[in-house]
Enzyme design. Structure first.
Site, PDB file in Angstrom:
ATOM      1  N   ASP A  67       5.926  -6.636  -6.314  1.00 23.40           N
ATOM      2  CA  ASP A  67       6.872  -7.282  -5.411  1.00 23.40           C
ATOM      3  C   ASP A  67       7.739  -8.328  -6.105  1.00 23.40           C
ATOM      4  O   ASP A  67       7.504  -8.691  -7.279  1.00 23.40           O
ATOM      5  CB  ASP A  67       6.120  -7.919  -4.230  1.00 23.40           C
ATOM      6  CG  ASP A  67       4.800  -8.582  -4.641  1.00 23.40           C
ATOM      7  OD1 ASP A  67       4.663  -8.964  -5.811  1.00 23.40           O
ATOM      8  OD2 ASP A  67       3.921  -8.709  -3.784  1.00 23.40           O
ATOM      9  N   ASN A 136      -4.661 -13.776   4.475  1.00 18.70           N
ATOM     10  CA  ASN A 136      -4.554 -13.045   5.749  1.00 18.70           C
ATOM     11  C   ASN A 136      -4.798 -11.543   5.559  1.00 18.70           C
ATOM     12  O   ASN A 136      -4.496 -10.749   6.438  1.00 18.70           O
ATOM     13  CB  ASN A 136      -3.185 -13.296   6.387  1.00 18.70           C
ATOM     14  CG  ASN A 136      -2.038 -12.784   5.521  1.00 18.70           C
ATOM     15  OD1 ASN A 136      -2.266 -12.253   4.437  1.00 18.70           O
ATOM     16  ND2 ASN A 136      -0.818 -12.944   5.997  1.00 18.70           N
ATOM     17  N   HIS A 138      -3.343  -9.608   3.273  1.00 20.70           N
ATOM     18  CA  HIS A 138      -2.222  -8.796   2.791  1.00 20.70           C
ATOM     19  C   HIS A 138      -2.474  -8.239   1.391  1.00 20.70           C
ATOM     20  O   HIS A 138      -3.223  -8.817   0.607  1.00 20.70           O
ATOM     21  CB  HIS A 138      -0.879  -9.544   2.886  1.00 20.70           C
ATOM     22  CG  HIS A 138      -0.666 -10.629   1.885  1.00 20.70           C
ATOM     23  ND1 HIS A 138       0.079 -11.759   2.172  1.00 20.70           N
ATOM     24  CD2 HIS A 138      -1.061 -10.795   0.589  1.00 20.70           C
ATOM     25  CE1 HIS A 138       0.132 -12.529   1.105  1.00 20.70           C
ATOM     26  NE2 HIS A 138      -0.557 -11.972   0.132  1.00 20.70           N
ATOM     27  N   GLU A 143       2.163  -7.559   5.112  1.00 21.96           N
ATOM     28  CA  GLU A 143       1.498  -8.508   5.996  1.00 21.96           C
ATOM     29  C   GLU A 143       0.754  -7.756   7.106  1.00 21.96           C
ATOM     30  O   GLU A 143       0.982  -6.555   7.304  1.00 21.96           O
ATOM     31  CB  GLU A 143       2.555  -9.448   6.598  1.00 21.96           C
ATOM     32  CG  GLU A 143       3.379 -10.207   5.556  1.00 21.96           C
ATOM     33  CD  GLU A 143       2.605 -11.333   4.858  1.00 21.96           C
ATOM     34  OE1 GLU A 143       1.363 -11.414   4.998  1.00 21.96           O
ATOM     35  OE2 GLU A 143       3.253 -12.140   4.160  1.00 21.96           O
TER      36      GLU A 143
END
Ligand code: F6R
Length: 244
Positions: A67, A136, A138, A143
């Protein structure tokens, strides 16, 4: 999914580096997927050490990073490309043209994502993908509630991810709000996945990923469905597994 727990993050990172080194030695033309963040740093240090000791040759290796932030140019110190150059690529003999990171300042980010996905497909696919895990759950910047079929795409970052990444910027308002990320579908096409997760702040995410059924609310849980996955944990990240 094979899970291995180490005493500390250094060992978990060195174990990941050992698997990547084995991949390079087995196939010197490997296509490798890399991650940024704090977690893979010990692995990158070990890969640099092995390379400088003459054990690894990167001259025929190709890489794709997971990313990049939208709006951050390659030469910005917080760009993921700059991170990779500083921590790995500048210290090994990889060809500059063999390094792929999405262009954060592409005129058309959506088109950049399509081109990135095409570039991955023009190789024989990613042989080994290194992953970290967000607090979280991811993976990449996918997400919670991202469809498992997504390919490389533009992502709106959640408040939790912005908050987690604020430590790298002067103030939290400087953290970009969007990123380009390989999709979950892209990641799942890798032939092998090596995930490193370290630190107590990830213990809950590790538990959801490993103990609960596969659920888009915890994107990392998708790797339960991958046939060739190794998860390398340190003890603090593994603490909540006792209650599985
Ligand atoms: C980085 C990436 C992210 C990180 C995750 C963990 O390229 O794709 O998914 O792996 O946010 O980050 P750290 O390692 O900083 O805790």
């Amino acid at each position: 999914m094979h899970i291995q727990v180490f005493d500390n993050e250094l060992q978990a990172g060195q174990a990941a580096a050992t698997l990547i080194a084995a991949q390079i030695l087995n196939n010197p033309e490997s296509v490798l997927g890399f991650a940024t963040g704090s977690t893979p740093l010990p692995a990158y240090q070990e890969l640099v050490r092995l390379t400088q000791n003459g054990i690894l040759d990167w001259s025929r290796i190709t890489t794709f990073n997971l990313d990049e932030y939208v709006g951050i140019p390659a030469d910005h110190e917080q760009s993921y490309r700059a991170f990779m150059m500083k921590n790995l690529f500048d210290k090994v003999n990889i060809k500059p043209e063999a390094v792929h990171v999405p262009n954060g300042v592409a005129e058309d980010p959506e088109e950049e994502c399509l081109a990135y996905e095409r570039a991955i497909r023009q190789t024989c696919g990613i042989d080994l993908q290194l992953l970290g895990l967000g607090r979280n759950g991811h993976i990449g910047f996918n997400e919670p509630d991202t469809a498992f079929t997504t390919l490389t795409h533009v992502v709106d970052l959640t408040d939790d991810t912005i908050d987690a990444n604020a430590r790298f910027f002067e103030k939290s308002s400087d953290v970009p709000r969007q990123a380009m990320s390989m999709g979950i579908g892209t990641i799942m096409q890798a032939k092998k996945i090596v995930m490193i997760v370290t630190g107590a702040s990830k213990a809950r995410a590790v538990r959801s990923m490993v103990c609960n059924p596969v659920d888009p609310n915890c994107p990392g849980s998708v790797i339960q469905l991958h046939a060739n996955t190794v998860v390398l944990l340190d003890r603090p990240a593994a603490t909540a597994l006792n209650y599985c």
